[in-house]
Design an enzyme around this catalytic site. Structure first.
Site, mmCIF file in Angstrom:
data_model
loop_
_atom_site.group_PDB
_atom_site.id
_atom_site.type_symbol
_atom_site.label_atom_id
_atom_site.label_comp_id
_atom_site.label_asym_id
_atom_site.label_seq_id
_atom_site.Cartn_x
_atom_site.Cartn_y
_atom_site.Cartn_z
ATOM 1 N N TRP A 110 8.166 5.945 -30.582
ATOM 2 C CA TRP A 110 9.486 6.277 -30.059
ATOM 3 C C TRP A 110 9.960 7.555 -30.718
ATOM 4 C CZ3 TRP A 110 14.147 6.810 -32.818
ATOM 5 C CH2 TRP A 110 15.260 7.117 -32.023
ATOM 6 N N GLU B 202 7.912 3.834 -26.105
ATOM 7 C CA GLU B 202 9.258 3.268 -25.957
ATOM 8 C C GLU B 202 10.246 4.310 -25.452
ATOM 9 O OE1 GLU B 202 12.633 1.087 -28.811
ATOM 10 O OE2 GLU B 202 10.755 1.841 -29.657
ATOM 11 N N LYS C 251 14.274 5.384 -24.019
ATOM 12 C CA LYS C 251 15.662 5.134 -24.400
ATOM 13 C C LYS C 251 16.577 5.859 -23.422
ATOM 14 C CE LYS C 251 18.537 4.651 -28.521
ATOM 15 N NZ LYS C 251 18.606 4.755 -29.998
ATOM 16 N N ASP D 134 12.854 -2.130 -25.100
ATOM 17 C CA ASP D 134 13.889 -2.467 -26.077
ATOM 18 C C ASP D 134 15.114 -2.923 -25.304
ATOM 19 O OD1 ASP D 134 16.279 -2.076 -27.792
ATOM 20 O OD2 ASP D 134 14.822 -1.350 -29.255
ATOM 21 N N HIS E 159 18.010 -0.457 -24.813
ATOM 22 C CA HIS E 159 17.731 0.907 -24.381
ATOM 23 C C HIS E 159 17.923 1.143 -22.887
ATOM 24 C CE1 HIS E 159 15.170 2.264 -28.083
ATOM 25 N NE2 HIS E 159 16.347 1.753 -28.407
ATOM 26 N N HIS F 168 11.109 -5.107 -27.958
ATOM 27 C CA HIS F 168 11.987 -4.978 -29.109
ATOM 28 C C HIS F 168 13.274 -5.697 -28.728
ATOM 29 C CE1 HIS F 168 10.162 -1.271 -31.379
ATOM 30 N NE2 HIS F 168 9.366 -2.318 -31.333
ATOM 31 N N ASP G 95 23.595 0.773 -27.464
ATOM 32 C CA ASP G 95 22.436 0.338 -28.253
ATOM 33 C C ASP G 95 22.853 0.153 -29.702
ATOM 34 O OD1 ASP G 95 19.808 -0.243 -28.989
ATOM 35 O OD2 ASP G 95 19.361 1.862 -29.384
ATOM 36 N N ASP H 5 22.350 -2.538 -31.663
ATOM 37 C CA ASP H 5 21.410 -3.297 -32.486
ATOM 38 C C ASP H 5 22.071 -4.428 -33.260
ATOM 39 O OD1 ASP H 5 18.782 -1.945 -32.070
ATOM 40 O OD2 ASP H 5 19.917 -0.217 -32.728
ATOM 41 N N ASP I 9 14.234 -5.764 -33.124
ATOM 42 C CA ASP I 9 14.680 -4.421 -33.494
ATOM 43 C C ASP I 9 16.199 -4.370 -33.533
ATOM 44 O OD1 ASP I 9 14.993 -1.789 -34.072
ATOM 45 O OD2 ASP I 9 14.242 -1.025 -32.165
#
Length: 415
Positions: free
Chosen positions: A183, A222, A224, A255, A258, A282, A290, A292, A322
């Site tokens: 990524w 990956e 985004k 992810d 993302h 993820h 995003d 997390d 993640d």
């Protein structure tokens, strides 16, 4: 027979009435090895420098007791794993190498900086996955593998090549393929008029990186939507990597933070698995962006787990976490998120899928919807408790006290 076992026997009978074998579900769940992310223990700091995070990512919170070195990080990970049922993997970013206090630039890194990780992992029954690291470096800027500056782009190409070689050696040593995720944050804060240039450069960089073929690692790419400070344009978009991975037969990393908030990540699974060999997940919890947050049992994670099982794709989907929440006890964040992911997978494994498919094939929409609703309140929690009991880990909320004790005895003594 204790209360947990009694509850499980009742649940087993209830599920059997729907043709579901809870023992088979427990066995399948035990074979799912989630890749924990090393960066939750220290807010993505790593062991390379003490500078701030750059490159479109941000960790929030300043809860006391984060890991300050490799020994503390490993201890925290083992503590978290002691409260999570099953056997799992650990996902390393390149900046978490065992550099032993030496300055090693990212185009100089090699397997020697991760050999102690392999030894530690094998001694503790773990397998490793890996990530190249493009952020938080003097040469990161806004562009790395898509940088028109040949010197900077060459630096990152060499870094990523070395990471692939490291991942291959990790995979060879541990006897299990090491998934290496790629990524990059490359993008632009404001409007760009050179979209094609940067994507052409990224494609060329990737072609150079993947010239060497390896047997013991798997490449995954990956995408985004955007990074912090790079909101207007992302070079490595979902469209770009979907096309590239399909052409080159690489894994695609999805992810859950993302994509646009209204997109269904679960819906992407069946489409992508028709065209690429496998997926890497993820799993996190985005809150409006995003961000997390720690994974919990919510519709998004549950739908994703169900889609994997419905596609009969457990052997083609690598599941990792993640998120990096520094606002709460970090070991607690590990445990909550991993157990929540496992709980979603267990519910998926206990779904009366054959009956539901029969209803669907017969055009019985009412029956299908009714059974889907009833399945939500089936006693899957009793099956989960039994799974924890068999694995010798804390059942129910009892892990809270263990984490609090670890905080008092260990984390609180860190400055």
């Amino acid at each position: 027979m204790g209360n947990i076992e009694k509850s499980y026997e009742l649940a087993r009978e209830r599920y059997a009435s729907l043709g579901i074998d809870t023992e088979a579900a427990i066995k399948k769940l035990a074979d799912i090895h989630i890749s924990l992310h090393c960066w939750q223990a220290d807010d993505v700091a790593g062991f390379e420098s003490e500078g701030d995070l750059t490159g479109g990512i941000q960790a929030t919170g300043n809860y006391p007791g984060k890991a300050r070195n490799i020994e503390e990080l490993r201890a925290d990970i083992l503590k978290a794993l002691s409260l999570i049922p099953g056997t799992h993997r650990l996902n390393l970013h390149e900046i978490y190498g065992d550099f032993k206090g030496e300055k090693v630039d990212r185009d100089e890194v090699d397997f020697s900086h991760f050999e102690s990780w392999v030894e530690w992992a094998m001694a503790n029954g773990l397998k490793l996955d890996f990530n190249s690291t493009s952020f938080s470096h003097p040469k990161s800027g806004d562009l790395t593998l898509a940088n028109p500056d040949e010197e900077i782009r060459g630096f990152w190409i060499e870094h990523t090549r070395r990471c692939r070689a490291i991942a291959d050696e990790i995979g060879r040593r541990q006897g299990s393929p090491c998934v290496m995720n790629l990524w990059i944050h490359d993008g632009s804060k404001d409007i760009t008029v050179n979209r094609m240039l940067y994507r052409s450069l990224l494609k060329d960089s990737l072609d150079k990186i993947f010239e060497t073929k390896y047997e013991h690692m798997l490449d995954s790419l990956e995408s985004k939507v955007f990074g912090i400070g790079l909101e207007s344009y992302t070079v490595g978009s979902n469209d770009f990597y979907t096309a590239y991975c399909t052409q080159k037969q690489k894994l695609i990393t999805l992810d859950t933070g993302h994509f646009h908030p209204t997109e269904s990540i679960a819906d992407k699974v069946s489409s992508m698995l028709l065209f690429v060999p496998a997926l890497m997940l993820h799993v996190s919890r985005p809150v409006r962006w995003d961000s997390d947050h720690v994974t919990i049992i919510n519709d998004e994670t549950l739908d994703l787990a169900k889609e994997i099982v419905r596609c009969d794709a457990l052997d083609r989907v690598n599941i990792g976490l993640d998120y990096f929440d520094g606002s709460i006890n970090r070991i607690g964040a590990y445990v909550i998120g991993t157990r929540a992911t496992q709980k979603c997978l267990l519910q998926a494994l206990l779904e009366p899928i054959e009956t539901l498919r029969g209803y669907e094939a017969a055009g019985k929409g009412f029956e299908r919807l009714a059974l889907l609703e009833e399945a939500k309140s089936m006693p899957w929690g009793a099956v989960w408790d039994e799974f924890c009991r068999r694995n010798g880990v804390a059942v129910g909320e009892s892990y809270i006290a263990e984490i609090n004790a670890y905080e008092k005895e260990v984390l609180s003594k860190r400055n």
